[in-house]
Design a protein around this motif. Structure first.
Motif, PDB file in Angstrom:
ATOM      1  N   VAL A 165       0.836  -1.201   0.000  1.00 23.67           N
ATOM      2  CA  VAL A 165       0.000   0.000   0.000  1.00 23.67           C
ATOM      3  C   VAL A 165       0.869   1.248   0.000  1.00 23.67           C
ATOM      4  O   VAL A 165       0.590   2.227  -0.713  1.00 23.67           O
ATOM      5  CB  VAL A 165      -0.945  -0.010   1.220  1.00 23.67           C
ATOM      6  CG1 VAL A 165      -1.820   1.229   1.229  1.00 23.67           C
ATOM      7  CG2 VAL A 165      -1.798  -1.261   1.233  1.00 23.67           C
ATOM      8  N   TYR A 239      -5.583   1.071  -4.971  1.00 20.54           N
ATOM      9  CA  TYR A 239      -5.243   1.610  -3.652  1.00 20.54           C
ATOM     10  C   TYR A 239      -6.467   1.631  -2.741  1.00 20.54           C
ATOM     11  O   TYR A 239      -6.375   1.241  -1.568  1.00 20.54           O
ATOM     12  CB  TYR A 239      -4.676   3.025  -3.773  1.00 20.54           C
ATOM     13  CG  TYR A 239      -4.260   3.601  -2.425  1.00 20.54           C
ATOM     14  CD1 TYR A 239      -2.962   3.466  -1.970  1.00 20.54           C
ATOM     15  CD2 TYR A 239      -5.182   4.253  -1.615  1.00 20.54           C
ATOM     16  CE1 TYR A 239      -2.579   3.969  -0.731  1.00 20.54           C
ATOM     17  CE2 TYR A 239      -4.815   4.761  -0.377  1.00 20.54           C
ATOM     18  CZ  TYR A 239      -3.518   4.611   0.068  1.00 20.54           C
ATOM     19  OH  TYR A 239      -3.154   5.093   1.299  1.00 20.54           O
ATOM     20  N   TYR A 243      -6.242  -0.674   0.498  1.00 24.53           N
ATOM     21  CA  TYR A 243      -6.140  -0.008   1.800  1.00 24.53           C
ATOM     22  C   TYR A 243      -7.337  -0.386   2.678  1.00 24.53           C
ATOM     23  O   TYR A 243      -7.169  -0.617   3.887  1.00 24.53           O
ATOM     24  CB  TYR A 243      -6.064   1.510   1.639  1.00 24.53           C
ATOM     25  CG  TYR A 243      -5.942   2.219   2.962  1.00 24.53           C
ATOM     26  CD1 TYR A 243      -4.720   2.284   3.614  1.00 24.53           C
ATOM     27  CD2 TYR A 243      -7.051   2.782   3.576  1.00 24.53           C
ATOM     28  CE1 TYR A 243      -4.608   2.913   4.857  1.00 24.53           C
ATOM     29  CE2 TYR A 243      -6.954   3.416   4.806  1.00 24.53           C
ATOM     30  CZ  TYR A 243      -5.728   3.469   5.446  1.00 24.53           C
ATOM     31  OH  TYR A 243      -5.616   4.075   6.683  1.00 24.53           O
TER      32      TYR A 243
END
Length: 434
Positions: A165, A239, A243
């Motif tokens: 990440v 992302y 995340y």
């Protein structure tokens, strides 16, 4: 049907010798069947039927009612004979044995034999321990091949790197489409709930920068830049998803990563392919006509000194007939599909009502409503085929509406299910009337 007759005859012989041998059977199939003139018939099955005598669920399961799945839950019936009906999707934890006399392969074999894998405890708390299948037709290697894909071990070759990440965040920043200040500003507006207008204004610099770069790359046929921007768009989505997952396990200890997640979630929506395309030149488009329809004027003048009525009764509403409610659901779905601008409501109503009336003339479908619960009927593949055929026969009534039934439109399945519901209610109502 012949298995049912043969097993019932066997049970009758055994119960004559042993009163405790009191099993009863059910047979499940749609529509009806008749015996061919050269069909083998055994005398202990009873009087041989003529070629016009029809066997149905109703006359072969006397006293069981229309819902065979519900009847099978009780203590009366111990054996159920099926062909396709109840072969899959039948969730009955009491099932403990299966005798197979038909060819099974692939997912059909898995679904069929898995009818037995439901756990069940008796009233005394005892767990169902034994299930077994006696297969007269299939080869063991064929059944093994059907089940094998679902019994493979899943292992991880490597551990998940929690810092993927972080690396992705650095990669996105290097594109230069947004700044750290942009991210913090948007995140603050989001957390303090400042509203859509403020968020749109804050996200617009990054949005417009992406659009400008994309439009310039298209104009200059710069495939390298286009590929980089498409990859940026995919990385933004990656992302957000990554995340969301990893932050439930790993404490990154950096509030900025949470802010970036908020920012990119909003940016993802405004730079998606569906949200943006190149500008369209409308300079040579000429408006050829506008139609205005005057609606009926309505007086909404307000007057004072009104009196409110107290509650004088509750639960006094009358129930609408199911067949009309179900039919209206189909009409509403069709209206939502085409929009009020395309067809007047009476046109869609006439099309739907004509379709239902044509389907009501199909004796096979009517027969299925008699021997199936509504849930079972709604799952019938026969009905979808009948709808397609009826639409084709009636296509001249309205080509544009009819054509939709021959596409893979996203709403067609829900319309056919609603149509099946309307047909079922109309068929039941017709049986009551007759």
């Amino acid at each position: 049907m012949k298995y049912k007759l043969a097993i019932d005859a066997y049970i009758a012989r055994r119960s004559a010798e042993d009163a405790s041998y009191n099993y009863r059977t059910l047979v499940a199939f749609s529509a009806g069947v008749t015996m061919a003139e050269d069909e083998t018939w055994h005398s202990d099955w009873g009087p041989q039927p003529s070629k016009d005598d029809e066997f149905t669920e109703a006359n072969m399961n006397p006293g069981a009612g229309a819902d065979l799945a519900a009847a099978f839950k009780g203590d009366t019936y111990k054996i159920m004979l099926v062909a396709n009906k109840f072969q899959t999707g039948f969730d009955q934890p009491l099932l403990s044995a299966m005798y197979v006399d038909k060819k099974l392969s692939g997912v059909a074999a898995v679904q069929t034999l898995s009818r037995l894998n439901r756990t069940h405890r008796t009233a005394g708390g005892e767990q169902k321990r034994k299930t077994f299948v006696i297969d007269f037709t299939n080869k063991p290697e064929d059944i093994k091949a059907a089940f094998e894909p679902y019994f493979k071990n899943a292992t991880l070759e490597t551990e998940t790197d929690p810092y993927v990440v972080v690396h992705l965040a650095n990669k996105l920043a290097q594109a230069g489409i947004y700044t750290e200040d942009d991210v913090r500003k948007v995140a603050e507006l989001w957390v303090t709930r400042k509203g859509n207008n403020a968020l749109s204004a804050a996200i617009s610099p990054a949005q417009h920068d992406f659009r400008r770069r994309y439009a310039r790359a298209i104009e200059e046929e710069d495939k390298v830049t286009l590929q980089a921007l498409d990859l940026f768009r995919k990385d933004v989505s990656t992302y957000v998803r990554l995340y969301d997952f990893m932050s439930q396990i790993v404490d990154y200890g950096d509030p900025y990563m949470e802010m970036l997640s908020i920012f990119l979630r909003l940016l993802e929506k405004v730079i998606a392919e569906s949200a943006w395309a190149a500008d369209v030149d409308l300079s040579d488009v000429v408006l050829v006509g506008v139609k205005h329809n005057k609606a009926i004027p309505v007086d909404i003048s307000l007057v004072g000194d009104g009196q409110l009525k107290g509650i004088s009764a509750a639960g006094t509403g009358t129930k609408k007939e199911p067949k009309y409610v179900a039919l209206q659901v189909v009409i509403d779905k069709m209206n939502d599909l085409f929009g009020a601008e395309t067809f007047a409501e009476y046109q869609i109503r006439e099309f739907v009502q004509g379709l239902v009336q044509r389907l009501l003339a199909d004796p096979n479908l009517i027969k299925q409503t008699k021997v199936n619960s509504k849930k079972q009927f709604l799952e019938s593949q026969d009905f979808q085929a009948a709808v397609t055929e009826a639409v084709a026969d009636n296509q001249d009534a309205h080509n544009t509406i009819a054509d939709y039934f021959f596409t893979d439109g996203p709403a067609i399945n829900s319309i056919i299910v609603a149509l099946a519901d309307a047909f079922y209610e109309a068929a039941v109502d017709q049986q009551v009337d007759s």
